[in-house]
Design an enzyme around this catalytic site. Sequence first.
Site, PDB file in Angstrom:
ATOM      1  N   ALA A 200       0.810  -1.227   0.032  1.00 46.03           N
ATOM      2  CA  ALA A 200      -0.063  -0.012  -0.079  1.00 46.03           C
ATOM      3  C   ALA A 200       0.831   1.307  -0.010  1.00 46.03           C
ATOM      4  O   ALA A 200       0.428   2.383   0.398  1.00 46.03           O
ATOM      5  CB  ALA A 200      -0.869   0.001   1.165  1.00 46.03           C
ATOM      6  N   ILE A 241       1.729   5.643   2.688  1.00 44.46           N
ATOM      7  CA  ILE A 241       1.074   4.212   2.924  1.00 44.46           C
ATOM      8  C   ILE A 241      -0.239   4.470   2.978  1.00 44.46           C
ATOM      9  O   ILE A 241      -0.887   5.244   3.834  1.00 44.46           O
ATOM     10  CB  ILE A 241       1.625   3.767   4.321  1.00 44.46           C
ATOM     11  CG1 ILE A 241       3.143   3.577   4.242  1.00 44.46           C
ATOM     12  CG2 ILE A 241       1.134   2.289   4.406  1.00 44.46           C
ATOM     13  CD1 ILE A 241       3.898   3.183   5.318  1.00 44.46           C
ATOM     14  N   HIS A 242      -1.170   3.771   2.240  1.00 43.30           N
ATOM     15  CA  HIS A 242      -2.635   4.009   2.104  1.00 43.30           C
ATOM     16  C   HIS A 242      -3.396   2.828   2.528  1.00 43.30           C
ATOM     17  O   HIS A 242      -4.401   2.090   1.831  1.00 43.30           O
ATOM     18  CB  HIS A 242      -2.719   4.395   0.298  1.00 43.30           C
ATOM     19  CG  HIS A 242      -2.018   5.629   0.263  1.00 43.30           C
ATOM     20  ND1 HIS A 242      -2.635   6.807   0.656  1.00 43.30           N
ATOM     21  CD2 HIS A 242      -0.913   5.907  -0.131  1.00 43.30           C
ATOM     22  CE1 HIS A 242      -1.807   8.054   0.439  1.00 43.30           C
ATOM     23  NE2 HIS A 242      -0.735   7.238  -0.036  1.00 43.30           N
ATOM     24  N   CYS A 243      -2.958   2.434   3.851  1.00 38.93           N
ATOM     25  CA  CYS A 243      -3.660   1.192   4.391  1.00 38.93           C
ATOM     26  C   CYS A 243      -5.061   1.562   4.675  1.00 38.93           C
ATOM     27  O   CYS A 243      -6.035   0.536   4.438  1.00 38.93           O
ATOM     28  CB  CYS A 243      -2.849   1.192   5.511  1.00 38.93           C
ATOM     29  SG  CYS A 243      -2.449   2.418   6.628  1.00 38.93           S
TER      30      CYS A 243
END
Length: 313
Positions: A200, A241-243
């Site tokens: 991500a 970070i695209h969690c």
Amino acid sequence: MTPRIPLVIDTDTAADDCFALMIGLTDPRADLRAITMVAGNVGFEQQVENAFLTLEVVGRRADVAVHLGARQPLEREWASATDVHGDGVGGQRREGTETSSSEPAEEALVRLAKEHAGELKIVAIGPLTNIALAVKRDPEFAANIAELVIMGGSINARGNITAAAEYNIYVDPEAAQIVLDAGFRSVRFVTWDPLSLRDAVFDAAMIDRIRALGTRRSAFFVTANQKTFDFDVAVGVGGSIHCDSLSVLVALEPSLVLEENGYFVAVELQGELTRGATVFDWRAVAPPANATAIESIDRERFVDAMLGMLAAD
Ligand code: BDR
Ligand code: CA
């Protein structure tokens, strides 16, 4: 036509939480019934402003209710992540003056779970305080939820706020343990490590692709994301970070997940160095699973979904 999925996003809205909300608000598969706010990333009032700004950016200014929830974890002092996110939107401000619902988050969660019993999905992308309060409020709550996706924890490995703990679980570990003990039919973890740190991350080239889309959404993204991007690069991650966004997509698009395994998961509540660490029991003799961990996703489809959402205006 496939029926839309009734959804609640429980959020500490800053940066990636905003983009996760944008997915929930715009994806044709989602019927976002409510946004519930929880103490987390940045100051509570700022988070609420960020949620309203996000509604505005996608043109849904007044039609999804924002419910205010816990301003403090159950037992611990709140720990902010303003060093990571700044104000969470890079100084952008909304034009509208909409106000939050008078119904508290915990009550809205319980009500919506009843109204959509067996169908409602919750995506929890902040500390789990509101979800734990709903569990305590209504013994039927957990059973009414079709699926709870939790962004949080790490599989016996790297944390971010401490060496051992991921932020969302660290902030309110008691809430996380209540949720794990509650008997939800499906609890799915989008972990910080290894999943989010591997699948991500948006590097500089990806951010350039987003900027080049030239839409209001993409401009909002780039500005809101800048502080987190800089922080993450400075700590050696290689991009933002695209969690949280991934967590919403996981709830909407099952085929995004390539591998997922059941675990018995518990939260460290006593340790001084390990407060909030998530212990995933990997042993053959482990107790029965109370959750699953998403182990890998189709990264290309995730990227395409984000670009597609940000390309629209
Ligand atoms: C989580 O904490 C927050 O900073 C992010 O929004 C994400 O939900 C990552 O540890
Ligand atoms: Ca979050």
